[in-house]
Write a protein that holds these residues in place. Sequence first.
Motif, mmCIF file in Angstrom:
data_model
loop_
_atom_site.group_PDB
_atom_site.id
_atom_site.type_symbol
_atom_site.label_atom_id
_atom_site.label_comp_id
_atom_site.label_asym_id
_atom_site.label_seq_id
_atom_site.Cartn_x
_atom_site.Cartn_y
_atom_site.Cartn_z
ATOM 1 N N TRP A 24 0.834 -1.206 0.000
ATOM 2 C CA TRP A 24 0.000 0.000 0.000
ATOM 3 C C TRP A 24 0.865 1.250 0.000
ATOM 4 C CZ3 TRP A 24 -0.757 4.190 3.289
ATOM 5 C CH2 TRP A 24 -1.885 4.978 3.024
ATOM 6 N N LEU A 25 1.858 1.283 0.886
ATOM 7 C CA LEU A 25 2.717 2.465 0.981
ATOM 8 C C LEU A 25 3.498 2.669 -0.315
ATOM 9 C CD1 LEU A 25 3.880 4.757 2.682
ATOM 10 C CD2 LEU A 25 5.552 3.136 3.620
ATOM 11 N N ALA A 76 -2.590 1.338 -10.053
ATOM 12 C CA ALA A 76 -2.061 1.315 -8.683
ATOM 13 C C ALA A 76 -3.149 1.673 -7.681
ATOM 14 C CB ALA A 76 -0.887 2.285 -8.559
ATOM 15 N N LEU A 77 -3.996 2.627 -8.042
ATOM 16 C CA LEU A 77 -5.093 3.024 -7.157
ATOM 17 C C LEU A 77 -6.051 1.861 -6.928
ATOM 18 C CD1 LEU A 77 -6.626 5.127 -5.534
ATOM 19 C CD2 LEU A 77 -7.665 5.942 -7.668
ATOM 20 N N ILE A 118 -6.129 -3.769 -1.451
ATOM 21 C CA ILE A 118 -5.266 -4.236 -0.365
ATOM 22 C C ILE A 118 -5.690 -3.636 0.969
ATOM 23 C CG2 ILE A 118 -2.935 -3.994 0.587
ATOM 24 C CD1 ILE A 118 -3.216 -6.300 -1.372
ATOM 25 N N ILE A 119 -6.059 -2.357 0.985
ATOM 26 C CA ILE A 119 -6.465 -1.745 2.253
ATOM 27 C C ILE A 119 -7.774 -2.354 2.740
ATOM 28 C CG2 ILE A 119 -7.872 0.230 1.476
ATOM 29 C CD1 ILE A 119 -5.111 0.353 4.122
ATOM 30 N N ILE A 120 -8.661 -2.751 1.819
ATOM 31 C CA ILE A 120 -9.891 -3.449 2.206
ATOM 32 C C ILE A 120 -9.562 -4.783 2.865
ATOM 33 C CG2 ILE A 120 -11.964 -4.599 1.311
ATOM 34 C CD1 ILE A 120 -12.020 -2.437 -0.898
ATOM 35 N N THR A 165 12.310 6.070 -4.961
ATOM 36 C CA THR A 165 13.146 4.893 -5.218
ATOM 37 C C THR A 165 12.887 3.823 -4.160
ATOM 38 O OG1 THR A 165 14.884 6.241 -6.233
ATOM 39 C CG2 THR A 165 15.512 4.049 -5.469
ATOM 40 N N ALA A 166 12.734 4.268 -2.903
ATOM 41 C CA ALA A 166 12.424 3.330 -1.819
ATOM 42 C C ALA A 166 11.111 2.610 -2.070
ATOM 43 C CB ALA A 166 12.379 4.080 -0.489
ATOM 44 N N ALA A 167 10.156 3.319 -2.655
ATOM 45 C CA ALA A 167 8.870 2.692 -2.972
ATOM 46 C C ALA A 167 9.052 1.543 -3.956
ATOM 47 C CB ALA A 167 7.910 3.737 -3.559
#
Length: 470
Positions: free
Chosen positions: A112-113, A314-315, A321-323, A375-377
């Motif tokens: 998610w993040l 992505a949305l 995923i949050i569900i 980049t971390a994402a």
Amino acid sequence: MNNDHVIKQSVQHKKNDNREKGKNGSLSWWQLSLMGIGSIIGAGFFLGTSLSIKTAGPAILIDYLIGGMAAFFVFCALAEMTVRDPAPGSFRTFAKKAFGNSMGFASGWMYWLAGVLIMSSEVVALATFTRFWFPHIPLWIFTIIYSVIAFGINLLGVKNFGKIESTFALVKLTTLIVFVVFGLLLVTHVISPHAVSLSTKNVFHTFFPTGIKGMWAALIFVFFSFGGIEMIGIAAPELKNRSEVPKAGISMLIALVSVYILSIFFALSMVSWTHINASKSPFVSALMTFNIPYIDSIFNIIIISAAFSTMVGALFSVTNIIISLAEDGDAPRLFAEKNKKGTPIKALLLTGAALAAFLIFSFILPGTIYEYITTAAGVMLILNWTIILSSQIKLRSHREKDQKFNMPGYPITSYLGIALIFTAVSGGLLRGTQRMGVFISLGLIVVIFISYWVIFRGRHIVTPHKLREE
């Protein structure tokens, strides 16, 4: 909240999951395949490939073969688990069944993040590309416009969303196929170039100009080009025939690897890799040698469509995923609620609020800091692949071989996939920006695990042993 109430809610959620598994979806396998392509081919490939070419030279073609192989292993692992159990939550549900609540929590929140951060970078890219034609309009206005449109599309429902994403995917695929055909006609001298001397020796002369180190450092960029294959697993419950998950994913990967490698090959045939500008699309650099009118505007439109469809995909993924996280008690349960039309308004609002916050940061933070974060994402997204492969290894050991679909070459391919992922991520340590991105991603993962142990651990009453038995 007492234990009896928690148990009752857990049973109810299990029933809801079972009903969900038995429900016929609205997507055909080819729509799911195109949705995956739409989510994967983004502005990063059309624009960012220049940096990977400058890093590795023509050897980038081998990197794309390696990246395609790793993506294939990850998909096969996900498909094996999904065909047997097309559960809402996909890979995070499998991680929970394999390793317990904490791993399911971490996998879901990592995805998610990472997804929200990638969305923020895509919408900033969209606004920047659009200002090519409207330089006097503030950047933030375009970010709002694209964000509103993306959320509007996700409110239309899965069937309409699938049609729109499929259309975007066809635009991107068609563009790359036309480029490949153009390059093939040039190389075979069916049409003769007037402005340049065209020869495939541009590709193969000094194939490893920056050595193995350059090829290793560029590998992480290539893996980013395949980020988003998890979409197949997340959207699998919406298939009309869920046994067609392997067909959808394999078709998607064959198309991706083919157009990626062929388009780069012909770009390097048209222009030497030393003449490619890291800030410009390699395809634009190649076509500009032929003095094609309006080539910048043409590719600007294509890059906008690529970035927008990646953002929309992505949305869709992060909302689902949050569900799943909310249904399992890994996020506030209110985010699992849907309205009468089945739209998860509250989950979308949460994602929208996070996106707005990250967009504000993109305007406030120095460019290099925001680049580290994005980049971390990408690194977190790739590291989540190791969880998928590890879950497949663990779950396979607890059951008999399934006849519907199985990981080819198991267990060698599962472990090889993990090794390739760590090789790519470690290659990111060779460059400053990517090195900081790797360290930040590891720091964020630690924070996610700490959040679980501090906040959410006490909410779970089902043990990993029971989950595996289910």
